[in-house]
Design a protein around this motif. Structure first.
Motif, PDB file in Angstrom:
ATOM      1  N   ALA A   1       0.614  -1.203  -0.007  1.00 28.93           N
ATOM      2  CA  ALA A   1       0.032   0.139  -0.034  1.00 28.93           C
ATOM      3  C   ALA A   1       0.959   1.248   0.011  1.00 28.93           C
ATOM      4  N   ALA A   2       2.094   1.197   0.730  1.00 28.56           N
ATOM      5  CA  ALA A   2       2.750   2.265   0.591  1.00 28.56           C
ATOM      6  C   ALA A   2       3.636   2.573  -0.535  1.00 28.56           C
ATOM      7  N   GLY A   3       3.714   1.636  -1.464  1.00 26.95           N
ATOM      8  CA  GLY A   3       4.620   1.650  -2.679  1.00 26.95           C
ATOM      9  C   GLY A   3       5.890   1.332  -2.314  1.00 26.95           C
ATOM     10  N   THR A   4       6.626   0.847  -1.314  1.00 24.82           N
ATOM     11  CA  THR A   4       7.906   0.742  -0.727  1.00 24.82           C
ATOM     12  C   THR A   4       8.317  -0.744  -1.138  1.00 24.82           C
TER      13      THR A   4
ATOM     14  N   ALA B   1       6.824  -1.659 -11.778  1.00 23.36           N
ATOM     15  CA  ALA B   1       7.101  -1.435 -10.173  1.00 23.36           C
ATOM     16  C   ALA B   1       6.932   0.069 -10.106  1.00 23.36           C
ATOM     17  N   GLY B   2       6.679   0.772 -11.440  1.00 26.28           N
ATOM     18  CA  GLY B   2       6.445   2.030 -11.430  1.00 26.28           C
ATOM     19  C   GLY B   2       7.612   3.110 -11.305  1.00 26.28           C
ATOM     20  N   ILE B   3       8.757   2.121 -11.762  1.00 26.26           N
ATOM     21  CA  ILE B   3      10.076   2.986 -11.803  1.00 26.26           C
ATOM     22  C   ILE B   3      10.488   3.232 -13.433  1.00 26.26           C
ATOM     23  N   GLU B   4      11.033   4.216 -13.506  1.00 25.11           N
ATOM     24  CA  GLU B   4      11.762   4.684 -14.917  1.00 25.11           C
ATOM     25  C   GLU B   4      13.206   4.296 -14.727  1.00 25.11           C
ATOM     26  N   ILE B   5      13.832   3.913 -15.933  1.00 28.51           N
ATOM     27  CA  ILE B   5      15.324   3.512 -15.861  1.00 28.51           C
ATOM     28  C   ILE B   5      15.582   3.917 -17.150  1.00 28.51           C
ATOM     29  N   PRO B   6      16.848   4.666 -17.318  1.00 29.37           N
ATOM     30  CA  PRO B   6      17.162   5.299 -18.677  1.00 29.37           C
ATOM     31  C   PRO B   6      17.992   4.104 -19.498  1.00 29.37           C
ATOM     32  N   VAL B   7      17.407   3.284 -19.947  1.00 28.92           N
ATOM     33  CA  VAL B   7      17.892   2.079 -20.544  1.00 28.92           C
ATOM     34  C   VAL B   7      17.211   1.711 -21.925  1.00 28.92           C
ATOM     35  N   GLU B   8      17.901   1.609 -22.898  1.00 29.37           N
ATOM     36  CA  GLU B   8      17.184   1.402 -24.134  1.00 29.37           C
ATOM     37  C   GLU B   8      17.963   0.488 -25.002  1.00 29.37           C
TER      38      GLU B   8
ATOM     39  N   PRO C   1      15.491   3.443  -4.534  1.00 27.33           N
ATOM     40  CA  PRO C   1      15.554   4.374  -3.301  1.00 27.33           C
ATOM     41  C   PRO C   1      14.226   4.381  -2.441  1.00 27.33           C
ATOM     42  N   GLU C   2      13.149   4.170  -3.128  1.00 32.30           N
ATOM     43  CA  GLU C   2      11.859   4.101  -2.669  1.00 32.30           C
ATOM     44  C   GLU C   2      11.443   2.800  -2.614  1.00 32.30           C
ATOM     45  N   VAL C   3      11.433   2.000  -3.842  1.00 28.67           N
ATOM     46  CA  VAL C   3      10.989   0.515  -3.770  1.00 28.67           C
ATOM     47  C   VAL C   3      12.024  -0.268  -3.437  1.00 28.67           C
ATOM     48  N   GLU C   4      12.233  -0.505  -2.113  1.00 26.12           N
ATOM     49  CA  GLU C   4      13.468  -1.053  -1.581  1.00 26.12           C
ATOM     50  C   GLU C   4      13.726  -2.198  -1.828  1.00 26.12           C
ATOM     51  N   ASN C   5      13.053  -3.039  -2.002  1.00 22.81           N
ATOM     52  CA  ASN C   5      13.359  -4.741  -2.683  1.00 22.81           C
ATOM     53  C   ASN C   5      13.453  -4.802  -4.089  1.00 22.81           C
ATOM     54  N   PHE C   6      13.606  -3.682  -4.735  1.00 27.53           N
ATOM     55  CA  PHE C   6      13.832  -3.767  -6.466  1.00 27.53           C
ATOM     56  C   PHE C   6      15.018  -3.594  -6.767  1.00 27.53           C
ATOM     57  N   ILE C   7      15.764  -4.602  -7.165  1.00 25.36           N
ATOM     58  CA  ILE C   7      17.349  -4.456  -7.264  1.00 25.36           C
ATOM     59  C   ILE C   7      17.379  -4.504  -8.875  1.00 25.36           C
ATOM     60  N   PHE C   8      18.523  -3.441  -9.144  1.00 29.42           N
ATOM     61  CA  PHE C   8      18.675  -3.272 -10.716  1.00 29.42           C
ATOM     62  C   PHE C   8      20.197  -4.048 -11.149  1.00 29.42           C
TER      63      PHE C   8
END
Length: 400
Positions: free
Chosen positions: A193-196, A229-236, A340-347
């Motif tokens: 619910a917190a989006g974290t 996960a609602g995250i943008e990443i500058p990879v194409e 930094p916000e979705v803490e368990n999403f690893i790049f």
């Protein structure tokens, strides 16, 4: 598509090619990790994966110390591969062919960058030499050096290796150690619910899988995964062209991986030679676009080869292909670590052509971060995603 064996996993890795398999294997090799791992791979043939189109090169020649250290670990890992793999007698001994990179400079500004980089690399223990034109001509008399004033070259732990051997054995060993590889596709993610945190992933086949950690190892498709996960990443995805050619008059010594000022690179490839380059117009492309521009060979690559090495005036193209870089448009360096916000999403993304040579250190480091919440070997925090949110580029001057 396959169904998962369980409904919950400690780690779900999205993408099972080089980096997904590196992270999976290093997790199994970490004595402090005892969790369950699911690797979800949409195409187990890896036909269009960057892993399948790699040129498997390795260099120490970077301008940032951490990039040098990352490649030094890779060289040690390749040279001692069986030992790192637990001494398994089935594991082969991959060969690291040390013909080195030859960075050619045709202007004083780039020559100064090479000199500065050589000092850094030497301080790290790399064998890079800064060479003037006469020295290059003495060691490699086949070059046309009319426009060249200097170069950097290194014959220690730099050249070509069979990266697919590493990939094959990481995948095989990870499976033997209990990692589940699933032919399926992650199509959505559910956050709390917190989006974290990402609480679960949804598979194309309909199953909802609970997860402790999600690893984005999706190569050029990284942003498609992060957006779930609602995250943008500058990879194409960007096209990179590779050509295999035969010379009517072969050189009588190895051709280092030569980076010409034009952007074309070339090297020995067994009894043939390999060349490659980006297109002059280098946009993002569709994820399934592997169509070749055949004019690039005729109008750019072949003329450069014949000019730089006159002995290559008479050559025959034997094979060619297009692969995709997972191109980081922000600063062309790896993107690692947690969001930094979705803490368990690893790049584990955005390697921009450095991927194979960086996979051992990045796989090990990511496994450390998942297990301990910190790095225990190389400090890879300069590559963390939060630099993007801060707008602080990690500048690496030696990008091909």
């Amino acid at each position: 598509m396959q169904a998962p064996q369980k409904s919950s996993y400690d780690v779900v890795i999205v993408g099972g090619a080089m980096f997904g398999s590196a992270v999976a294997w290093f997790l199994t090799d970490n004595p402090d990790f005892d969790g369950s791992i699911l690797v979800v791979e949409r195409d187990p043939s890896y036909e269009f994966a960057s892993t399948s189109h790699t040129n498997s090169c390795m260099r120490q020649q970077f301008s940032r110390e951490i990039n040098v250290r990352v490649s030094q670990f890779a060289a040690d890992f390749v040279k001692n591969f069986r030992q790192y793999m637990g001494g398994d007698p089935r594991v082969p001994h991959p060969r690291l062919q040390n013909y080195g990179y030859m960075y050619l400079a045709d202007n004083e500004d780039f020559a100064a960058i090479l000199r500065e980089s050589q000092r850094l690399q030497a301080a790290c223990g790399a064998g890079t030499k800064h060479m003037m034109r006469d020295e290059i001509a003495c060691d490699y008399p086949f070059y046309n050096l009319d426009d060249i004033i200097a170069a950097n070259h290194n014959l220690v732990d730099e050249g070509y290796f069979d990266g697919n051997t590493l990939f094959d054995w990481w995948k095989r060993s990870a499976k033997e150690r209990g990692v589940e590889y699933l032919t399926n596709e992650v199509i959505a993610m559910n956050r709390n619910a917190a989006g974290t945190r990402v609480e679960s992933v949804i598979l194309r086949s309909g199953e909802v899988i609970n997860c402790g950690t999600v690893v984005n190892a999706s190569g050029p498709r990284a942003v498609l995964t992060s957006r779930m996960a609602g995250i943008e990443i500058p990879v194409e995805p960007r096209k990179r062209y590779t050509y295999i050619f035969e010379a009517e008059k072969p050189l009588d010594q190895d051709l280092p991986l030569t980076i010409d000022p034009s952007g074309v690179h070339m090297r020995t490839d067994g009894t043939y030679y390999l060349a490659g380059c980006p297109p002059d117009d280098d946009p993002a492309v569709d994820y399934d676009d592997f169509v070749q521009d055949h004019s690039l060979w005729e109008n750019k690559v072949w003329p450069v080869l014949a000019t730089r090495i006159p002995q290559f005036e008479a050559i025959k193209l034997r094979n060619s292909w297009v692969g995709h870089y997972a191109y980081n448009t922000f600063d062309q360096n790896a993107i690692l670590g947690p969001h930094p916000e979705v803490e368990n999403f690893i790049f584990v993304n955005g390697f921009s052509g450095h991927g194979f040579q960086q996979s051992p250190a990045m796989g090990r480091g990511t496994a450390e971060w998942i297990t301990h919440g910190a790095y225990r070997t190389l400090d890879l925090t300069p590559f963390h995603y939060d630099r993007i949110t801060r707008g602080e580029k990690f500048v690496e001057k030696a990008v091909i």
